[in-house]
Write an enzyme that holds these catalytic residues in place. Structure first.
Site, mmCIF file in Angstrom:
data_model
loop_
_atom_site.group_PDB
_atom_site.id
_atom_site.type_symbol
_atom_site.label_atom_id
_atom_site.label_comp_id
_atom_site.label_asym_id
_atom_site.label_seq_id
_atom_site.Cartn_x
_atom_site.Cartn_y
_atom_site.Cartn_z
ATOM 1 N N HIS A 196 0.835 -1.204 0.000
ATOM 2 C CA HIS A 196 0.000 0.000 0.000
ATOM 3 C C HIS A 196 0.869 1.253 0.000
ATOM 4 O O HIS A 196 0.635 2.199 -0.777
ATOM 5 C CB HIS A 196 -0.896 0.017 1.240
ATOM 6 N N HIS A 240 0.705 -3.000 9.544
ATOM 7 C CA HIS A 240 2.144 -2.913 9.269
ATOM 8 C C HIS A 240 2.839 -2.195 10.408
ATOM 9 O O HIS A 240 2.219 -1.433 11.170
ATOM 10 C CB HIS A 240 2.408 -2.151 7.961
#
Length: 548
Positions: free
Chosen positions: A155, A206
């Site tokens: 992303h 993350h």
């Protein structure tokens, strides 16, 4: 084959690939040796060198998440994460070619494809897990993202590369913009990249390590295209067919030599899809240049579409999307039907696609109907549900506990490592370590009312719908919250309870579906067709219909 027989065949294949303790002795029993046995020695040592960073930052990430959580931020970051997905970019990129901006389309699609491939390559290479949950809570609108490894963040790579390229284009057009417009547009690009990046950390998907390396990769890809992209595009279209053929062969080698993951990670599927898009664009852009006979080797002059008439522009967009979906609806089932016997034939000559988690054609008769097998471009029947979810941005899932096999193995490895540290530490340090570890595994209640979902249901990790009146934690997840910290003096009953709990944990995970070797070639052909349609097929249709 009857429907019942086909279902039984698929069920048998699923049992074969599921992490069943009876078949796989490391499921819940040999967590510390799983990666040592599955990875080449150099990859295993690389993973062992990197993983302390992931484990070190987890408690700090959990503390940050608990201090920042709010209903608004949960919904905002879960919703805006969609703007960094492959689906968002795949829906946006063809419009660049259909609306007369091929240079922008070429740049973005190549940066995106390289970002997906390189980040997926690194993920499968080092097999680093996402930050551990618990103590983190994961907030997402996608059920498939957590099945991938965590390092680096795709992303972030996508968002940073796109944002920096737009900033570069704004800089080139600075003289045509007012200083206020230029500043606001640049600020918008930076806010987009920062929002996606921080959102991945806030949502527990993350760590800082993942997004920093993802951002560096995105910036590198932007520099690479700015420095050499136009040179590559001119090289590709300014000669005969051998140049796009070289590009296709090189991309084929990239597909073949993608590293094997230690767990069933879907990164490879996304990489194959985007490499297929680049194959189609390489062929289509060369063909576009050859047919148009434009004096200069430039694509811009070959897309003379006007956007003055809104109706014609809308007709191009709608018509182009319909053609792409029709192509996939016809090509995909056709290829899945004819490829298995073809692969069985070439297998006799030693030509095959050996992938650890893909069933070989010799082991099945036909590919059953596949549902939700594509993370890049949704099926046409799924679009209404997607639009509905975009219309209700507060609909997102909050989950606690392992969501993938990699998550579960990381939990077991952490537990075993804490026990080992506790045995070797002095008594006072052991007591302190035990107390801190228990605290780290007990995430406090969210700092807001759990009715934040406005009474809407959220999707649990197994795809079922659960009430939003409270945060759902399964029995296995509760066991995860209070793991034993030392096995010194453990009774055989305690060890048996541990093994039982571990097996329950693996059995509660979402089982990855059976994947077939025919899907690899199918994805390449289907997405190569989508790339070709975007740059050549649909523009030819527009010109024939007078939609220019």
């Amino acid at each position: 084959m009857s429907s019942a027989a086909r279902d039984e065949d698929v069920a048998a294949q699923l049992r074969k690939f599921s992490p069943s303790p009876s078949r796989d002795p490391d499921a819940g029993l040999r967590a510390l040796t799983h990666y040592e046995r599955r990875l080449p020695r150099w990859r295993y040592h690389l993973r062992q060198w990197l993983i302390p960073m992931v484990r070190w930052e987890t408690p700090y990430l959990a503390k940050m998440q608990r201090s920042c959580r709010s209903p608004f931020l949960d919904s905002y970051f879960a919703f805006t994460a969609n703007l960094g997905t492959h689906t968002f970019f795949m829906a946006f990129l063809p419009l660049c070619f259909w609306c007369g901006y091929p240079d922008l389309g070429l740049a973005l699609v190549h940066m995106l494809a390289l970002g997906v491939y390189i980040s997926g390559y690194v993920k499968d290479l080092v097999c680093l897990p996402r930050p551990l949950s618990p103590p983190l809570q994961r907030i997402t609108m996608s059920g498939s993202t957590a099945l991938e490894y965590g390092f680096p963040s795709t992303h972030t790579t996508n968002a940073v590369s796109a944002a920096l390229y737009f900033v570069f284009q704004l800089y080139l057009s600075k003289d045509d913009l007012s200083s206020t417009s230029y500043t606001l547009l640049c600020l918008g690009c930076y806010c987009y990249a920062v929002s996606i990046t921080l959102g991945r950390v806030y949502c527990g998907m993350h760590g800082i390590f993942d997004v920093v390396i993802g951002a560096v990769l995105g910036a590198f890809l932007t520099w690479l295209w700015v420095a050499y992209g136009s040179i590559y595009a001119m090289w590709l279209v300014s000669s005969d067919w051998t140049r796009p053929a070289i590009a296709v062969v090189a991309l084929g080698f990239a597909v073949r030599f993608h590293p094997e993951p230690a767990d069933n990670c879907p990164c490879y599927d996304d990489s194959v899809s985007f490499l297929g898009v680049i194959m189609g664009i390489a062929i289509g852009s060369w063909q576009r240049r050859a047919i148009s006979c434009v004096p200069k080797p430039s694509l811009t002059a070959t897309y003379d579409f006007s956007n003055e008439d809104i109706i014609i522009s809308a007709a191009r967009v709608v018509g182009g999307i319909v053609v792409i979906f029709l192509w996939r609806a016809v090509a995909k089932p056709t290829l899945l039907k004819i490829l298995p016997p073809t692969l069985r034939f070439v297998d006799d000559y030693g030509l095959m696609i050996p992938r650890r988690y893909f069933l070989q054609a010799r082991d099945y008769k036909q590919v059953p109907q596949l549902r939700r097998d594509d993370n890049i471009l949704p099926a046409a029947t799924d679009i209404p549900a997607m639009l509905s979810s975009f219309g209700t941005p507060r609909r997102r899932r909050v989950s606690v506990g392992p969501q993938s096999e990699a998550d579960a193995r990381e939990y077991l490895a952490n537990r075993d490592q804490r026990r080992k540290d506790a045995r070797s530490a002095p008594e006072t340090v052991r007591h302190r370590t035990s107390r801190l570890s228990v605290a780290a595994e007990h995430p406090p209640s969210p700092p807001y009312d759990s009715s934040m979902d406005d009474g809407q249901s959220r999707v649990a990790s197994n795809g079922s719908s659960t009430s939003s009146s409270s945060l759902r934690v399964s029995t296995v997840d509760r066991n995860l919250l209070t793991p034993p910290l030392s096995d010194a003096g453990m009774s055989s009953d305690s060890r048996s309870d541990d093994e039982k709990s571990d097996r329950e944990m693996f059995s509660a995970l979402e089982k990855p579906r059976v994947r077939y070797d025919a899907e690899v070639i199918t994805k390449l052909v289907v997405y190569a067709g989508i790339g070709w349609l975007a740059v050549e097929g649909d523009p030819l249709l527009f010109e024939w219909l007078g939609l220019t």
